[in-house]
Design a protein around this motif. Structure first.
Motif, PDB file in Angstrom:
ATOM      1  N   ARG A   1       0.809  -1.219   0.000  1.00  0.00           N
ATOM      2  CA  ARG A   1       0.000   0.000   0.000  1.00  0.00           C
ATOM      3  C   ARG A   1       0.843   1.270   0.000  1.00  0.00           C
ATOM      4  NH1 ARG A   1      -4.121  -1.711   4.933  1.00  0.00           N
ATOM      5  NH2 ARG A   1      -4.708  -3.760   4.097  1.00  0.00           N
ATOM      6  N   TYR A   2       2.137   1.101  -0.114  1.00  0.00           N
ATOM      7  CA  TYR A   2       3.047   2.226   0.007  1.00  0.00           C
ATOM      8  C   TYR A   2       3.652   2.628  -1.325  1.00  0.00           C
ATOM      9  CZ  TYR A   2       2.934   2.073   5.083  1.00  0.00           C
ATOM     10  OH  TYR A   2       2.532   2.135   6.389  1.00  0.00           O
ATOM     11  N   ALA A   3       3.697   3.931  -1.562  1.00  0.00           N
ATOM     12  CA  ALA A   3       4.541   4.460  -2.624  1.00  0.00           C
ATOM     13  C   ALA A   3       5.994   4.264  -2.211  1.00  0.00           C
ATOM     14  CB  ALA A   3       4.268   5.941  -2.839  1.00  0.00           C
ATOM     15  N   LEU A   4       6.849   3.964  -3.170  1.00  0.00           N
ATOM     16  CA  LEU A   4       8.271   3.794  -2.901  1.00  0.00           C
ATOM     17  C   LEU A   4       9.063   4.769  -3.747  1.00  0.00           C
ATOM     18  CD1 LEU A   4       8.536  -0.106  -2.809  1.00  0.00           C
ATOM     19  CD2 LEU A   4       8.458   1.470  -0.869  1.00  0.00           C
ATOM     20  N   ALA A   5      10.043   5.385  -3.151  1.00  0.00           N
ATOM     21  CA  ALA A   5      10.796   6.422  -3.844  1.00  0.00           C
ATOM     22  C   ALA A   5      12.236   6.432  -3.381  1.00  0.00           C
ATOM     23  CB  ALA A   5      10.158   7.788  -3.590  1.00  0.00           C
ATOM     24  N   TRP A   6      13.048   7.168  -4.123  1.00  0.00           N
ATOM     25  CA  TRP A   6      14.439   7.389  -3.765  1.00  0.00           C
ATOM     26  C   TRP A   6      14.672   8.880  -3.545  1.00  0.00           C
ATOM     27  CZ3 TRP A   6      17.693   3.492  -2.665  1.00  0.00           C
ATOM     28  CH2 TRP A   6      17.362   2.221  -3.121  1.00  0.00           C
ATOM     29  N   PHE A   7      15.363   9.175  -2.465  1.00  0.00           N
ATOM     30  CA  PHE A   7      15.849  10.507  -2.173  1.00  0.00           C
ATOM     31  C   PHE A   7      17.378  10.427  -2.101  1.00  0.00           C
ATOM     32  CE2 PHE A   7      12.156  13.095  -0.607  1.00  0.00           C
ATOM     33  CZ  PHE A   7      11.180  12.134  -0.779  1.00  0.00           C
ATOM     34  N   ARG A   8      18.022  11.561  -2.149  1.00  0.00           N
ATOM     35  CA  ARG A   8      19.466  11.570  -1.972  1.00  0.00           C
ATOM     36  C   ARG A   8      19.904  12.808  -1.199  1.00  0.00           C
ATOM     37  NH1 ARG A   8      21.521  12.355  -8.269  1.00  0.00           N
ATOM     38  NH2 ARG A   8      20.789  14.517  -8.572  1.00  0.00           N
ATOM     39  N   GLN A   9      21.025  12.652  -0.530  1.00  0.00           N
ATOM     40  CA  GLN A   9      21.574  13.752   0.254  1.00  0.00           C
ATOM     41  C   GLN A   9      23.072  13.813   0.038  1.00  0.00           C
ATOM     42  OE1 GLN A   9      20.621  13.637   4.446  1.00  0.00           O
ATOM     43  NE2 GLN A   9      21.058  15.811   4.688  1.00  0.00           N
ATOM     44  N   ALA A  10      23.513  14.894  -0.575  1.00  0.00           N
ATOM     45  CA  ALA A  10      24.939  15.115  -0.791  1.00  0.00           C
ATOM     46  C   ALA A  10      25.512  15.823   0.437  1.00  0.00           C
ATOM     47  CB  ALA A  10      25.164  15.945  -2.043  1.00  0.00           C
ATOM     48  N   PRO A  11      26.804  15.752   0.638  1.00  0.00           N
ATOM     49  CA  PRO A  11      27.425  16.416   1.795  1.00  0.00           C
ATOM     50  C   PRO A  11      27.091  17.902   1.836  1.00  0.00           C
ATOM     51  CG  PRO A  11      28.996  14.950   0.741  1.00  0.00           C
ATOM     52  CD  PRO A  11      27.791  14.997  -0.155  1.00  0.00           C
ATOM     53  N   GLY A  12      26.625  18.358   2.988  1.00  0.00           N
ATOM     54  CA  GLY A  12      26.313  19.767   3.167  1.00  0.00           C
ATOM     55  C   GLY A  12      25.007  20.217   2.562  1.00  0.00           C
ATOM     56  N   GLU A  13      24.223  19.280   2.033  1.00  0.00           N
ATOM     57  CA  GLU A  13      22.953  19.644   1.408  1.00  0.00           C
ATOM     58  C   GLU A  13      21.796  18.921   2.083  1.00  0.00           C
ATOM     59  OE1 GLU A  13      24.916  20.214  -3.066  1.00  0.00           O
ATOM     60  OE2 GLU A  13      23.026  19.134  -2.800  1.00  0.00           O
ATOM     61  N   GLY A  14      20.600  19.370   1.783  1.00  0.00           N
ATOM     62  CA  GLY A  14      19.421  18.700   2.308  1.00  0.00           C
ATOM     63  C   GLY A  14      19.078  17.479   1.483  1.00  0.00           C
ATOM     64  N   ARG A  15      18.157  16.692   2.019  1.00  0.00           N
ATOM     65  CA  ARG A  15      17.704  15.494   1.320  1.00  0.00           C
ATOM     66  C   ARG A  15      16.674  15.878   0.274  1.00  0.00           C
ATOM     67  NH1 ARG A  15      16.131  10.432   5.048  1.00  0.00           N
ATOM     68  NH2 ARG A  15      18.125  11.134   5.906  1.00  0.00           N
TER      69      ARG A  15
ATOM     70  N   TYR B   1       8.398   6.212   6.170  1.00  0.00           N
ATOM     71  CA  TYR B   1       9.511   5.348   6.555  1.00  0.00           C
ATOM     72  C   TYR B   1      10.694   5.613   5.632  1.00  0.00           C
ATOM     73  CZ  TYR B   1       5.924   2.801   9.116  1.00  0.00           C
ATOM     74  OH  TYR B   1       4.899   2.472   9.960  1.00  0.00           O
ATOM     75  N   TRP B   2      11.881   5.411   6.214  1.00  0.00           N
ATOM     76  CA  TRP B   2      13.120   5.611   5.477  1.00  0.00           C
ATOM     77  C   TRP B   2      14.021   4.392   5.628  1.00  0.00           C
ATOM     78  CZ3 TRP B   2      13.667   9.953   2.567  1.00  0.00           C
ATOM     79  CH2 TRP B   2      12.830  11.029   2.850  1.00  0.00           C
ATOM     80  N   GLY B   3      14.791   4.127   4.574  1.00  0.00           N
ATOM     81  CA  GLY B   3      15.825   3.129   4.675  1.00  0.00           C
ATOM     82  C   GLY B   3      17.058   3.707   5.346  1.00  0.00           C
ATOM     83  N   GLN B   4      18.066   2.869   5.506  1.00  0.00           N
ATOM     84  CA  GLN B   4      19.261   3.288   6.228  1.00  0.00           C
ATOM     85  C   GLN B   4      20.213   4.116   5.351  1.00  0.00           C
ATOM     86  OE1 GLN B   4      18.811   0.342   4.925  1.00  0.00           O
ATOM     87  NE2 GLN B   4      20.736  -0.379   4.027  1.00  0.00           N
ATOM     88  N   GLY B   5      20.001   4.093   4.057  1.00  0.00           N
ATOM     89  CA  GLY B   5      20.837   4.849   3.136  1.00  0.00           C
ATOM     90  C   GLY B   5      21.966   4.015   2.564  1.00  0.00           C
ATOM     91  N   THR B   6      22.306   4.281   1.328  1.00  0.00           N
ATOM     92  CA  THR B   6      23.421   3.606   0.678  1.00  0.00           C
ATOM     93  C   THR B   6      24.239   4.662  -0.069  1.00  0.00           C
ATOM     94  OG1 THR B   6      24.043   1.785  -0.795  1.00  0.00           O
ATOM     95  CG2 THR B   6      22.084   3.030  -1.411  1.00  0.00           C
ATOM     96  N   GLN B   7      25.548   4.568   0.086  1.00  0.00           N
ATOM     97  CA  GLN B   7      26.442   5.583  -0.489  1.00  0.00           C
ATOM     98  C   GLN B   7      26.685   5.302  -1.967  1.00  0.00           C
ATOM     99  OE1 GLN B   7      28.041   8.396   1.032  1.00  0.00           O
ATOM    100  NE2 GLN B   7      28.553   8.849  -1.108  1.00  0.00           N
ATOM    101  N   VAL B   8      26.542   6.334  -2.769  1.00  0.00           N
ATOM    102  CA  VAL B   8      26.914   6.290  -4.176  1.00  0.00           C
ATOM    103  C   VAL B   8      27.983   7.359  -4.389  1.00  0.00           C
ATOM    104  CG1 VAL B   8      26.150   6.744  -6.534  1.00  0.00           C
ATOM    105  CG2 VAL B   8      24.692   5.430  -4.980  1.00  0.00           C
ATOM    106  N   THR B   9      29.118   6.935  -4.876  1.00  0.00           N
ATOM    107  CA  THR B   9      30.221   7.859  -5.128  1.00  0.00           C
ATOM    108  C   THR B   9      30.641   7.738  -6.586  1.00  0.00           C
ATOM    109  OG1 THR B   9      31.022   7.635  -2.859  1.00  0.00           O
ATOM    110  CG2 THR B   9      32.548   8.562  -4.469  1.00  0.00           C
ATOM    111  N   VAL B  10      30.648   8.867  -7.270  1.00  0.00           N
ATOM    112  CA  VAL B  10      31.031   8.900  -8.678  1.00  0.00           C
ATOM    113  C   VAL B  10      32.317   9.701  -8.801  1.00  0.00           C
ATOM    114  CG1 VAL B  10      30.302   9.456 -11.016  1.00  0.00           C
ATOM    115  CG2 VAL B  10      28.586   8.838  -9.295  1.00  0.00           C
ATOM    116  N   SER B  11      33.338   9.044  -9.275  1.00  0.00           N
ATOM    117  CA  SER B  11      34.633   9.710  -9.412  1.00  0.00           C
ATOM    118  C   SER B  11      34.786  10.302 -10.813  1.00  0.00           C
ATOM    119  CB  SER B  11      35.762   8.714  -9.143  1.00  0.00           C
ATOM    120  OG  SER B  11      35.744   7.674 -10.103  1.00  0.00           O
ATOM    121  N   SER B  12      35.517  11.400 -10.883  1.00  0.00           N
ATOM    122  CA  SER B  12      35.693  12.075 -12.179  1.00  0.00           C
ATOM    123  C   SER B  12      36.898  11.550 -12.928  1.00  0.00           C
ATOM    124  CB  SER B  12      35.854  13.577 -11.951  1.00  0.00           C
ATOM    125  OG  SER B  12      36.948  13.829 -11.099  1.00  0.00           O
TER     126      SER B  12
END
Length: 122
Positions: A31-45, A111-122
């Motif tokens: 019964r729940y919508a599921l979505a992804w949010f993200r939070q970069a360092p120093g920024e809001g979610r 509800y929120w998950g615990q978060g997973t780190q995504v790092t993209v290197s240049s």
């Protein structure tokens, strides 16, 4: 009560791809919508992409349109985020979110998950 378990984050070079998964468990998870949010360092979610509770509606924030695809397996109560053409600006902690009878676009979640780190290197 809904529990969200995420997987799939990691380190990738610019231009690469990653797929995130989030499984919702609990008697009323369907019964729940599921979505992804993200939070970069120093920024809001912020909202990234979402699937409405019925699974038919989809929403994306402008910066990921054409690069990210969200899909939902209703039988497994799992949502996937396929991320292609990643750039360093996509580096963030990605959180799965669930909202009871929510639409595809969420501004908050129950509800929120615990978060997973995504790092993209240049």
């Amino acid at each position: 009560q809904v529990q969200l378990v995420e997987s799939g984050g990691g380190l990738v070079q610019a231009g690469g791809s990653l797929r995130l998964s989030c499984t919702a468990s609990g008697r009323t998870a369907s019964r729940y919508a599921l979505a992804w949010f993200r939070q970069a360092p120093g920024e809001g979610r912020g909202f990234v992409a979402g699937k409405g509770w019925s699974g038919s509606n989809t929403a994306y924030t402008d910066s990921v349109k054409g690069r990210f695809t969200i899909t939902r397996d209703n039988a497994k109560n799992t949502v996937y985020l396929q991320m292609n053409s990643l750039t360093p600006d996509d580096t963030a902690v990605y959180y799965c979110a669930a909202k009871l009878f929510g639409g595809a676009w969420l501004s908050d979640a129950d509800y929120w998950g615990q978060g997973t780190q995504v790092t993209v290197s240049s």
